[in-house]
Design an enzyme around this catalytic site. Structure first.
Site, short mmCIF file in Angstrom:
data_model
loop_
_atom_site.label_atom_id
_atom_site.label_comp_id
_atom_site.label_asym_id
_atom_site.label_seq_id
_atom_site.Cartn_x
_atom_site.Cartn_y
_atom_site.Cartn_z
N GLY A 122 15.70 5.19 -34.79
CA GLY A 122 16.66 6.23 -34.35
C GLY A 122 15.99 7.57 -34.16
N SER A 124 15.67 9.18 -30.44
CA SER A 124 16.21 9.90 -29.28
C SER A 124 17.68 10.28 -29.48
CB SER A 124 16.12 9.03 -28.02
OG SER A 124 14.80 8.61 -27.83
N SER A 156 17.38 0.84 -29.51
CA SER A 156 17.22 -0.59 -29.21
C SER A 156 17.66 -1.43 -30.40
CB SER A 156 15.76 -0.92 -28.89
OG SER A 156 15.35 -0.23 -27.74
N GLU A 239 3.76 2.44 -31.34
CA GLU A 239 4.73 1.95 -30.35
C GLU A 239 4.09 1.89 -28.96
OE1 GLU A 239 8.38 4.20 -29.99
OE2 GLU A 239 9.24 2.71 -28.63
N ASN A 381 6.73 8.44 -18.88
CA ASN A 381 5.33 8.51 -18.46
C ASN A 381 4.86 9.93 -18.14
OD1 ASN A 381 5.13 5.82 -18.86
ND2 ASN A 381 4.78 5.24 -16.73
N GLU A 382 5.77 10.75 -17.64
CA GLU A 382 5.37 12.15 -17.35
C GLU A 382 4.92 12.84 -18.64
OE1 GLU A 382 8.15 10.72 -16.28
OE2 GLU A 382 7.82 10.68 -14.11
C1 LIG Z 1 15.39 0.53 -22.62
C2 LIG Z 1 15.18 1.72 -23.51
C3 LIG Z 1 14.99 1.53 -24.86
C4 LIG Z 1 14.84 2.64 -25.71
N1 LIG Z 1 14.74 2.43 -27.06
C5 LIG Z 1 14.72 3.49 -27.89
C6 LIG Z 1 14.75 3.29 -29.31
O1 LIG Z 1 14.80 2.17 -29.81
N2 LIG Z 1 14.77 4.40 -30.09
C7 LIG Z 1 14.73 5.66 -29.60
O2 LIG Z 1 14.72 6.61 -30.39
N3 LIG Z 1 14.70 5.89 -28.26
C8 LIG Z 1 14.71 4.83 -27.41
N4 LIG Z 1 14.70 5.02 -26.04
C9 LIG Z 1 14.74 6.40 -25.53
C10 LIG Z 1 13.46 6.86 -24.83
O3 LIG Z 1 12.47 7.18 -25.78
C11 LIG Z 1 13.86 8.08 -23.98
O4 LIG Z 1 14.70 7.61 -22.97
C12 LIG Z 1 12.67 8.77 -23.39
O5 LIG Z 1 11.93 9.43 -24.38
C13 LIG Z 1 13.09 9.78 -22.30
O6 LIG Z 1 14.04 10.67 -22.80
P1 LIG Z 1 15.41 10.91 -22.02
O7 LIG Z 1 16.02 9.59 -21.71
O8 LIG Z 1 16.22 11.88 -22.82
O9 LIG Z 1 15.00 11.56 -20.63
P2 LIG Z 1 14.71 13.09 -20.36
O10 LIG Z 1 13.88 13.64 -21.48
O11 LIG Z 1 15.99 13.77 -20.05
O12 LIG Z 1 13.83 13.00 -19.09
C14 LIG Z 1 14.38 12.78 -17.80
C15 LIG Z 1 13.25 12.83 -16.78
O13 LIG Z 1 12.66 14.14 -16.79
C16 LIG Z 1 11.25 14.04 -17.01
N5 LIG Z 1 10.79 15.12 -17.88
C17 LIG Z 1 11.38 15.58 -19.00
N6 LIG Z 1 10.63 16.57 -19.54
C18 LIG Z 1 9.53 16.70 -18.75
C19 LIG Z 1 8.38 17.53 -18.80
N7 LIG Z 1 8.20 18.42 -19.79
N8 LIG Z 1 7.46 17.40 -17.82
C20 LIG Z 1 7.62 16.50 -16.82
N9 LIG Z 1 8.71 15.69 -16.72
C21 LIG Z 1 9.64 15.79 -17.68
C22 LIG Z 1 11.06 12.70 -17.73
O14 LIG Z 1 9.77 12.21 -17.55
C23 LIG Z 1 12.11 11.86 -17.08
O15 LIG Z 1 11.63 11.31 -15.87
C24 LIG Z 1 14.84 3.94 -25.16
C25 LIG Z 1 15.00 4.13 -23.80
C26 LIG Z 1 15.17 3.04 -22.97
C27 LIG Z 1 15.38 3.29 -21.51
#
Ligand SMILES: Cc1cc2nc3c(=O)[nH]c(=O)nc-3n(C[C@H](O)[C@H](O)[C@H](O)COP(=O)(O)OP(=O)(O)OC[C@H]3O[C@@H](n4cnc5c(N)ncnc54)[C@H](O)[C@@H]3O)c2cc1C
Length: 395
Positions: A122, A124, A156, A239, A381-382
């Site tokens: 937990g 995000s 997840s 991870e 990836n960014e």
């Molecule tokens: C299938 C799946 C399983 C997951 N499982 C888990 C889990 O078990 N536990 C958990 O805690 N989390 C989990 N996650 C969450 C995951 O770690 C986040 O989705 C991820 O870190 C991206 O955060 P966000 O979704 O808030 O996107 P955002 O942070 O809102 O980003 C949106 C877009 O903006 C870009 N962006 C944001 N900031 C920047 C920057 N500074 N520079 C350039 N680009 C930027 C990102 O690259 C992305 O393309 C999971 C996500 C998915 C999709």
């Protein structure tokens, strides 16, 4: 999601199609279910293989990283579920071993070993994914308990996990990274609600988790209060390393070759020069990834903490390779993956859509869809590119 391959348009459902065995379902590309995960954990534990890389003192097999790698390779070749990709083994356990109390080790390591308890991570939150340090879920000390309020998202397997390893804010007054702590939460604690999220592949892998005055023993805090960022980074290194899944990609390439050769879907793709070239390029890139994973695995083991920038590089490259292999499988399957969306009253989408399709189709299609998320989970990836940039250019 159930693993039913019901023939809505093609008559009665044969029992073989309803309940594929674990390796058959994996071989067809299906995501492991809770039943699969628990069964696989039991099998691993019975054979003493559930914690390949952990030291014997923590209940592990004590294998070298290379031996553990080869074991995962063999599991992938046999279409068994991942050994590495279990949150208890790969993510949480090494943190507890390194930073937990003796009481925490005694309480949690045995159930990770024998698979009795499954974990979720937990971290995000709705406004804290890439910018994880800004997370708001609070844990306030009240006597010998922490009271937790807030929300996690994209968690997840929270829909069936027994325990959560959570990153929470314990001090709102200091710099964001300094006020975070790691705490273990029993998923059955009153005030905790899990709401599943259906993903593009028509399945539930991720969830929202809500905390309303969830009371957790203070003894569940892992390591020191307000040091959570350090432990979270340690966990994320493991991870991103395990996200490479290189043994799985190798297995999928062998399957791709078989499909390209056998002409099951009408054409023998192996005879097409453009496809053959793409396949060779994929194989070369995966061989390079494998050497990089092996370098990382042997230089920085699971318990020692990974090189963060290197782990980020593996994660970025592997996420695209996973997409490429899945997409090439769809290229062969061709018209079978063309959308045939049912009417709203036609029951589960997956059964309606794939009722008549050959057995490899549903898993291939849903896998390719789920892999849209590979460049996002484990940290977008960014963000990984930023980590690599800082490590290389800001030394
Ligand atoms: C299938 C799946 C399983 C997951 N499982 C888990 C889990 O078990 N536990 C958990 O805690 N989390 C989990 N996650 C969450 C995951 O770690 C986040 O989705 C991820 O870190 C991206 O955060 P966000 O979704 O808030 O996107 P955002 O942070 O809102 O980003 C949106 C877009 O903006 C870009 N962006 C944001 N900031 C920047 C920057 N500074 N520079 C350039 N680009 C930027 C990102 O690259 C992305 O393309 C999971 C996500 C998915 C999709």
């Amino acid at each position: 999601m159930s693993l039913k391959f019901s023939g809505r348009k093609s008559g009665p459902i044969s029992s073989a199609r309803c309940l594929p065995t674990l390796p058959v379902a994996r071989g067809r590309g299906w995501h492991p279910t809770e039943r699969d995960n628990r069964e696989w954990m039991r099998i691993l534990a019975e054979n003493g293989w559930s914690l390949p890389e952990w030291p014997v003192e923590y209940g592990g097999a004590g294998w070298s990283p290379l031996k553990a790698y080869i074991f995962e390779d063999e599991c992938a070749a046999a279409d068994a579920p991942h050994v590495q990709w279990r949150a208890g083994y790969s993510l949480v356990g090494p943190v507890i071993c390194n930073f937990g109390t003796d009481a925490q080790k005694a309480r949690y390591l045995p159930t990770i070993r024998d698979g009795r308890e499954l974990w979720c991570q937990g971290f995000s939150e709705p406004d804290a994914g890439s910018d994880l340090a800004s997370l708001k879920t609070s844990a306030v000390l009240d006597g010998d308990e922490y009271v937790i309020n807030g929300q996690k998202i994209w968690t997840s397997e929270a829909q069936y996990a027994d325990l959560m390893f959570a990153l929470v804010r314990t001090d709102p007054a200091v710099k964001a990274q300094r006020g975070l702590s790691c705490i273990i939460i029993d998923m059955k604690t009153p005030g905790l609600t899990v709401r599943p999220i259906e993903t593009i592949d028509n399945a539930v892998h991720v969830n929202e988790v809500f905390f309303e005055n969830v009371r957790v023993p203070a003894a569940n805090l892992v390591g020191e209060a307000n040091m959570g960022w350090t432990y979270a980074k340690f966990l994320l290194g493991n991870e991103r390393h395990s996200n490479a899944l290189v043994q799985r990609i190798k297995r999928e390439i062998r399957k791709l070759r078989e499909l390209a050769q056998n002409g099951e879907f009408g054409e023998r793709f192996i005879e097409k020069p453009t496809f053959k070239r793409k396949l060779s390029e994929l194989e070369i890139d995966v061989a390079a990834l494998e050497w990089a994973v092996l370098r990382s695995a042997t230089a920085h083991g699971q318990m020692a903490g990974r090189d963060m920038a290197f782990a980020s590089g593996l994660k970025v490259e592997a996420s695209y390779l996973q997409q490429r292999v899945a997409d090439m499988q769809l290229e062969i399957i061709g018209p079978w993956v063309a959308p045939d969306f049912p009417e709203p009253d036609e029951g589960p989408w997956i059964e309606a859509r794939f009722g008549d399709a050959p057995e490899d189709v549903p898993g291939a299609m849903t896998k390719a869809l789920f892999r849209r998320a590979a460049p996002i989970y484990g940290g977008a990836n960014e963000i990984q590119r930023g980590i690599i940039w800082r490590a290389v250019f800001q030394k």
